[in-house]
Design a protein around this motif. Structure first.
Motif, mmCIF file in Angstrom:
data_model
loop_
_atom_site.group_PDB
_atom_site.id
_atom_site.type_symbol
_atom_site.label_atom_id
_atom_site.label_comp_id
_atom_site.label_asym_id
_atom_site.label_seq_id
_atom_site.Cartn_x
_atom_site.Cartn_y
_atom_site.Cartn_z
ATOM 1 N N VAL A 169 -6.583 9.300 -5.995
ATOM 2 C CA VAL A 169 -7.502 10.128 -5.219
ATOM 3 C C VAL A 169 -8.839 9.423 -5.014
ATOM 4 O O VAL A 169 -9.235 8.557 -5.796
ATOM 5 C CB VAL A 169 -7.738 11.496 -5.893
ATOM 6 N N TYR A 170 -9.519 9.837 -3.952
ATOM 7 C CA TYR A 170 -10.796 9.231 -3.547
ATOM 8 C C TYR A 170 -11.780 10.353 -3.242
ATOM 9 O O TYR A 170 -11.427 11.333 -2.575
ATOM 10 C CB TYR A 170 -10.577 8.369 -2.307
ATOM 11 N N LEU A 171 -13.007 10.218 -3.745
ATOM 12 C CA LEU A 171 -14.057 11.207 -3.522
ATOM 13 C C LEU A 171 -15.101 10.600 -2.592
ATOM 14 O O LEU A 171 -15.952 9.823 -3.034
ATOM 15 C CB LEU A 171 -14.696 11.614 -4.849
ATOM 16 N N PRO A 172 -15.055 10.907 -1.286
ATOM 17 C CA PRO A 172 -15.984 10.271 -0.341
ATOM 18 C C PRO A 172 -17.450 10.458 -0.696
ATOM 19 O O PRO A 172 -18.257 9.548 -0.479
ATOM 20 C CB PRO A 172 -15.642 10.962 0.989
ATOM 21 N N GLU A 173 -17.798 11.603 -1.210
ATOM 22 C CA GLU A 173 -19.197 11.882 -1.557
ATOM 23 C C GLU A 173 -19.787 10.817 -2.470
ATOM 24 O O GLU A 173 -20.950 10.458 -2.360
ATOM 25 C CB GLU A 173 -19.279 13.253 -2.230
ATOM 26 N N ALA A 174 -18.981 10.301 -3.400
ATOM 27 C CA ALA A 174 -19.439 9.276 -4.335
ATOM 28 C C ALA A 174 -18.788 7.930 -4.085
ATOM 29 O O ALA A 174 -19.055 6.978 -4.818
ATOM 30 C CB ALA A 174 -19.145 9.725 -5.769
ATOM 31 N N GLN A 175 -17.947 7.824 -3.059
ATOM 32 C CA GLN A 175 -17.136 6.627 -2.816
ATOM 33 C C GLN A 175 -16.393 6.227 -4.089
ATOM 34 O O GLN A 175 -16.204 5.045 -4.385
ATOM 35 C CB GLN A 175 -18.003 5.469 -2.310
ATOM 36 N N ALA A 176 -15.957 7.210 -4.830
ATOM 37 C CA ALA A 176 -15.307 6.981 -6.123
ATOM 38 C C ALA A 176 -13.798 7.087 -5.993
ATOM 39 O O ALA A 176 -13.278 7.900 -5.227
ATOM 40 C CB ALA A 176 -15.807 7.997 -7.141
ATOM 41 N N THR A 177 -13.103 6.263 -6.773
ATOM 42 C CA THR A 177 -11.644 6.249 -6.783
ATOM 43 C C THR A 177 -11.145 6.496 -8.195
ATOM 44 O O THR A 177 -11.676 5.944 -9.161
ATOM 45 C CB THR A 177 -11.109 4.893 -6.300
ATOM 46 N N LEU A 178 -10.104 7.325 -8.297
ATOM 47 C CA LEU A 178 -9.447 7.579 -9.576
ATOM 48 C C LEU A 178 -7.957 7.347 -9.409
ATOM 49 O O LEU A 178 -7.338 7.901 -8.493
ATOM 50 C CB LEU A 178 -9.698 9.012 -10.042
ATOM 51 N N ARG B 232 -8.850 4.327 -0.949
ATOM 52 C CA ARG B 232 -9.921 4.307 0.044
ATOM 53 C C ARG B 232 -9.363 4.147 1.455
ATOM 54 O O ARG B 232 -9.808 4.822 2.398
ATOM 55 C CB ARG B 232 -10.905 3.181 -0.270
ATOM 56 N N THR B 233 -8.380 3.256 1.603
ATOM 57 C CA THR B 233 -7.756 3.066 2.911
ATOM 58 C C THR B 233 -7.195 4.375 3.437
ATOM 59 O O THR B 233 -7.383 4.737 4.608
ATOM 60 C CB THR B 233 -6.645 2.011 2.811
ATOM 61 N N LEU B 234 -6.502 5.100 2.583
ATOM 62 C CA LEU B 234 -5.890 6.362 2.967
ATOM 63 C C LEU B 234 -6.930 7.411 3.326
ATOM 64 O O LEU B 234 -6.840 8.066 4.366
ATOM 65 C CB LEU B 234 -5.017 6.870 1.816
ATOM 66 N N ALA B 235 -7.928 7.579 2.474
ATOM 67 C CA ALA B 235 -8.902 8.656 2.665
ATOM 68 C C ALA B 235 -9.848 8.402 3.823
ATOM 69 O O ALA B 235 -10.313 9.348 4.471
ATOM 70 C CB ALA B 235 -9.706 8.862 1.385
ATOM 71 N N VAL C 10 -8.467 18.253 -2.683
ATOM 72 C CA VAL C 10 -8.648 19.222 -3.764
ATOM 73 C C VAL C 10 -10.060 19.053 -4.327
ATOM 74 O O VAL C 10 -10.375 18.034 -4.948
ATOM 75 C CB VAL C 10 -7.607 19.024 -4.879
ATOM 76 N N GLN C 11 -10.905 20.033 -4.047
ATOM 77 C CA GLN C 11 -12.291 19.984 -4.507
ATOM 78 C C GLN C 11 -12.965 18.674 -4.124
ATOM 79 O O GLN C 11 -13.735 18.096 -4.891
ATOM 80 C CB GLN C 11 -12.363 20.204 -6.023
ATOM 81 N N GLY C 12 -12.643 18.172 -2.939
ATOM 82 C CA GLY C 12 -13.276 16.959 -2.436
ATOM 83 C C GLY C 12 -12.526 15.681 -2.740
ATOM 84 O O GLY C 12 -12.777 14.656 -2.104
ATOM 85 N N TRP C 13 -11.618 15.707 -3.706
ATOM 86 C CA TRP C 13 -10.804 14.526 -4.011
ATOM 87 C C TRP C 13 -9.651 14.463 -3.008
ATOM 88 O O TRP C 13 -8.851 15.399 -2.910
ATOM 89 C CB TRP C 13 -10.244 14.591 -5.432
ATOM 90 N N ILE C 14 -9.550 13.349 -2.275
ATOM 91 C CA ILE C 14 -8.562 13.192 -1.213
ATOM 92 C C ILE C 14 -7.516 12.173 -1.648
ATOM 93 O O ILE C 14 -7.852 11.079 -2.122
ATOM 94 C CB ILE C 14 -9.238 12.725 0.086
ATOM 95 N N GLY C 15 -6.244 12.521 -1.479
ATOM 96 C CA GLY C 15 -5.180 11.583 -1.832
ATOM 97 C C GLY C 15 -3.855 12.268 -2.010
ATOM 98 O O GLY C 15 -3.493 13.163 -1.264
ATOM 99 N N HIS C 16 -3.108 11.858 -3.038
ATOM 100 C CA HIS C 16 -1.796 12.448 -3.310
ATOM 101 C C HIS C 16 -1.421 12.123 -4.753
ATOM 102 O O HIS C 16 -2.039 11.277 -5.401
ATOM 103 C CB HIS C 16 -0.728 11.887 -2.366
ATOM 104 N N ASN C 17 -0.410 12.830 -5.231
ATOM 105 C CA ASN C 17 0.153 12.545 -6.544
ATOM 106 C C ASN C 17 1.640 12.322 -6.390
ATOM 107 O O ASN C 17 2.189 12.423 -5.299
ATOM 108 C CB ASN C 17 -0.142 13.689 -7.519
ATOM 109 N N GLY C 18 2.292 11.986 -7.492
ATOM 110 C CA GLY C 18 3.716 11.734 -7.413
ATOM 111 C C GLY C 18 4.403 11.966 -8.742
ATOM 112 O O GLY C 18 3.784 11.828 -9.800
#
Length: 416
Positions: A363-372, A309-312, A345-353
């Motif tokens: 990743v974070y989806l602002p539309e739903a304030q959801a984090t995965l 969330r901080t990142l996005a 990517v399709q609304g999910w904001i973040g990174h992988n490694g």
């Protein structure tokens, strides 16, 4: 692919999106060694308020029935990909949470994977390095359109390549981790420490691949340069800058930038494949110095939940700088773009490694304030696909069918 058959290129990517290219060493590294204490640093900018959303009705309640579907999906991907263990965290305000660990953290002892284990996070390191850069932008110490040659000498096209182009993967510089001599040096011993300048030497002996800004092409070389810039401007080692200026203001207590092969306990063992022998090997203690500003960091589920969330939302940056960060360039997949050390990517904001033995997705989806957040202890691909992407896709097909990571919309149900 690498010309050396014993070392395989790792692509921590968003499906076909060419994100994190990292190489796998094939011998064990050194034992735990504590890093140096951090020094004080200037305070970070005040947090930016997070704008409210209009609810997240498209995100399902995380009921026992939905949790059962997620359990089945995770176990299916584990079986398909041969993943020893995985940690999954999924959170959405008003909808509940799903936090579980599956499989084993240590194949030798059978110790179970647990949700509090430390994991190597590979190219998610880039999100921290670029955040440190953008904090310097906010403090007026550097500008995104400054040429890197102003700060680091000897860079091909250094008078033309901007900091923005480095952070956005549009520099045209050759990726050092694809160099044959680097592969041989890495293969000679995974306990070896590489310096940033050594990594750049592997890149700079190659011609530039295209004019600055001409297109997107992922290159770890870009982040090594940004790490050196940060050190020059601040007068401090990069790991100290990350600790004092990013991790502490973000409230992250279990995230570290190692200076060697140190790996705080408790941690999961990581497993990678040795392409020479065809065997799976334990890569837990391998030295990640060759990733440095591009891929050396360690974190856990709790911290990455917060960091997503901080990142996005840019709470460590000014709104103007965060807006610059989120301006994306098409990155080779429908619905996918890469900004400044961050993807959408399709609304999910973040990174992988990805690096030997470990993969991650935050990743974070602002539309739903959801984090995965997904953390796993293998980097071995299955049918040409990264296992972290397979987990991300399976989970989002269930909870966000209109925003499926890595970018494929779930097919509509067939009529009967």
């Amino acid at each position: 692919m690498s010309p050396n058959p014993r070392v395989r290129l790792r692509r921590a990517c968003v499906a076909a999106l060419a994100a994190s290219v990292l190489l796998s060493p094939v011998v064990a590294g050194s034992a735990y060694a504590a890093g140096a204490p951090a020094r004080s640093a200037p305070a970070a900018p005040s947090p930016t308020p997070v704008p409210p959303t209009d609810g997240n009705t498209a995100f399902p309640q995380l009921t026992p029935a939905v949790a059962a579907r997620l359990d089945a999906a995770v176990r299916r991907i584990m079986a398909e990909t041969g993943t020893p263990g995985v940690i999954v965290g999924l959170w959405a305000p008003g909808k509940g949470s799903y936090v579980k660990a599956f499989g084993v953290a240590d194949k030798a002892t059978g110790a179970p994977m647990k949700t509090d284990l430390n994991m190597r996070i590979g190219s998610e390191t880039k999100t921290f390095t670029v955040t440190a850069l953008l904090e310097l932008v906010d403090r007026g110490k550097v500008a995104l359109d400054d040429p890197i040659g102003k700060y680091v000498s000897g860079v091909p096209n250094g008078d033309r390549i901007t900091l923005r182009e480095l952070a956005g993967m549009r520099s045209g510089l050759f990726n050092y981790s694809e160099d044959a001599d680097f592969t041989k040096a890495l293969e000679s011993g995974s306990g070896r420490t590489f310096t940033p300048r050594q990594l750049l030497d592997y890149s700079f002996k190659h011609p530039v691949r295209f004019a600055p800004g001409a297109k997107f092409e992922y290159s770890n070389t870009n982040l090594i340069l940004l790490g050196l810039l940060i050190e020059k401007v601040t007068g401090r080692p990069l790991h100290e800058v990350i600790q004092k200026d990013v991790l502490e203001p973000a409230g992250l207590h279990h995230t570290v930038f190692p200076t060697g092969a140190e790996f705080p306990a408790p941690h999961a063992h990581g497993y990678t494949d040795d392409t020479a022998s065809g065997k799976t090997v334990d890569s837990t203690g391998w030295n990640p110095s060759w990733g440095w500003a591009a891929g050396a960091m360690i974190s856990d589920l709790e911290d990455l939940h917060s960091w997503a969330r901080t990142l996005a939302t840019g709470t460590l940056l000014t709104p103007a700088t965060q807006a610059e960060r989120l301006k994306t360039t098409p990155a080779g997949l429908p619905g996918a773009g890469y900004g400044l050390g961050i993807f959408d990517v399709q609304g999910w904001i973040g990174h992988n490694g990805s690096l030997p033995g470990y993969q991650s997705l935050t990743v974070y989806l602002p539309e739903a304030q959801a984090t995965l957040v997904v953390l796993l202890n293998t980097d071995t691909s299955y049918k040409g696909k990264e296992p972290s992407a397979s987990f991300g896709e399976a989970i989002t097909q269930i909870v966000t069918p209109d925003h499926v990571y890595p970018g494929h919309k779930a097919p509509a149900p067939k009529s009967h």
